[in-house]
Design an enzyme around this catalytic site. Sequence first.
Site, PDB file in Angstrom:
ATOM      1  N   LYS A 196     -13.902 -47.592  11.448  1.00 17.34           N
ATOM      2  CA  LYS A 196     -13.676 -46.471  12.358  1.00 17.34           C
ATOM      3  C   LYS A 196     -13.393 -47.038  13.744  1.00 17.34           C
ATOM      4  O   LYS A 196     -14.212 -47.766  14.312  1.00 17.34           O
ATOM      5  CB  LYS A 196     -14.902 -45.576  12.390  1.00 17.34           C
ATOM      6  CG  LYS A 196     -14.757 -44.421  13.380  1.00 17.34           C
ATOM      7  CD  LYS A 196     -15.921 -43.450  13.290  1.00 17.34           C
ATOM      8  CE  LYS A 196     -15.781 -42.372  14.355  1.00 17.34           C
ATOM      9  NZ  LYS A 196     -16.884 -41.409  14.319  1.00 17.34           N
ATOM     10  N   LYS A 249     -10.332 -44.834   9.565  1.00 16.05           N
ATOM     11  CA  LYS A 249     -10.146 -43.711  10.481  1.00 16.05           C
ATOM     12  C   LYS A 249      -9.795 -44.223  11.862  1.00 16.05           C
ATOM     13  O   LYS A 249     -10.489 -45.114  12.356  1.00 16.05           O
ATOM     14  CB  LYS A 249     -11.455 -42.923  10.526  1.00 16.05           C
ATOM     15  CG  LYS A 249     -11.444 -41.774  11.491  1.00 16.05           C
ATOM     16  CD  LYS A 249     -12.812 -41.162  11.552  1.00 16.05           C
ATOM     17  CE  LYS A 249     -12.809 -40.176  12.699  1.00 16.05           C
ATOM     18  NZ  LYS A 249     -14.125 -39.773  13.071  1.00 16.05           N
TER      19      LYS A 249
HETATM   20  C1  PBG Z   1     -18.496 -38.270  14.959  1.00 15.03           C
HETATM   21  C2  PBG Z   1     -17.095 -38.078  14.500  1.00 15.03           C
HETATM   22  C3  PBG Z   1     -15.898 -38.053  15.237  1.00 15.03           C
HETATM   23  C4  PBG Z   1     -14.888 -37.708  14.344  1.00 15.03           C
HETATM   24  C5  PBG Z   1     -15.474 -37.586  13.085  1.00 15.03           C
HETATM   25  N1  PBG Z   1     -16.824 -37.838  13.197  1.00 15.03           N
HETATM   26  C6  PBG Z   1     -15.654 -38.203  16.699  1.00 15.03           C
HETATM   27  C7  PBG Z   1     -15.951 -39.460  17.382  1.00 15.03           C
HETATM   28  O1  PBG Z   1     -16.309 -40.484  16.803  1.00 15.03           O
HETATM   29  O2  PBG Z   1     -15.850 -39.409  18.609  1.00 15.03           O
HETATM   30  C8  PBG Z   1     -13.441 -37.496  14.690  1.00 15.03           C
HETATM   31  C9  PBG Z   1     -12.650 -36.666  13.727  1.00 15.03           C
HETATM   32  C10 PBG Z   1     -11.337 -36.177  14.241  1.00 15.03           C
HETATM   33  O3  PBG Z   1     -10.859 -36.550  15.329  1.00 15.03           O
HETATM   34  O4  PBG Z   1     -10.710 -35.371  13.527  1.00 15.03           O
HETATM   35  N2  PBG Z   1     -18.838 -39.546  15.369  1.00 15.03           N
END
Ligand code: PBG
Length: 323
Positions: A196, A249
């Site tokens: 991520k 992601k």
């Molecule tokens: C929580 C999380 C996030 C997303 C999914 N889980 C945001 C982040 O890490 O700031 C983003 C999902 C999206 O942008 O569609 N940590």
Amino acid sequence: MSTFPVYRPRRLRANENLRRLVRETALSVDDLIYPMFVIHGNDTATEISAMPGCYQYSVDRLVVAAKELATLGIPGTILFGIPASKDPLGTEAYAEDGVIQQAVRAIKDTVPDLLVITDVCLCEYTDHGHCGVIEANEVQNDPTLELLVKESLSHARAGADVIAPSDMMDGRVGAIRNALDENGYKNIPIMAYAAKYASAFYGPFREAAESAPQFGDRRSYQMDPANAEEALREVALDIQEGADILMVKPALAYLDVIHRVKTEFQVPVAAYNVSGEYAMIKAAAQNGWIDEERVALETLTSIKRAGADMILTYFAKSVVEWI
Ligand code: PBG
């Protein structure tokens, strides 16, 4: 392989039936997970301005939306909660009557077959908006693990089918796996947000989940967008710690990472087509600059072609209409 003029690639592009026969990648409803946002209250569905067609639902309206997913044949949803109040330790994240816990129970009561995946993180629940416990202005790794474990167990008790930790703390998959196993949840899979990235593509989500960090950014725990080998190390670690599905992601700017994860590890790979990827297509389409259906399907097909087995996407419901 023969070459021109013996080999003419255009022969197999001559009509749609020939193209259908040689098509290598097919997007299917089986690949889709639809993310939804849940908030306290009754009979409300508030549209998220940067994500047209996506809503913050109260639990009763979420159940209606969940039924629609089941009717469309979409295998599952991933849920994000917006708490009633936020505090430094994100207490509502692991409260038995928290918004997510209520939501999971309500969906499992009415649409039991729809897979309910819960995002495990603290950023929606903390007043500082970071994904962990803060001390000395820094996110503390090991104390955060205890809270993530509590959150995962409370999701499991509510009836979650799959646990998806998105916090990016080191060691969290192992800690959650142990806790699930010791508490009778050996069969709940973990979908780990393994690679991520600290991405600007999450912008609209932070409005949707009201989870923007109140100071600094997430670069001390989410990955540097420039790194791919590190993603492979993250994935290897999460597999060792017991992750069942490995997520990359965002998706579109990281197709190479999806491809490398799929070819290096023969594991189920999920890709998250995140809020900013959705918003870009929606905005350009609303301006009449691109064809939403074609661009969305082309994008999602590319994610699958890169190696994703499943895609978390805000386009899921539209895709079912389109294909
Ligand atoms: C929580 C999380 C996030 C997303 C999914 N889980 C945001 C982040 O890490 O700031 C983003 C999902 C999206 O942008 O569609 N940590």
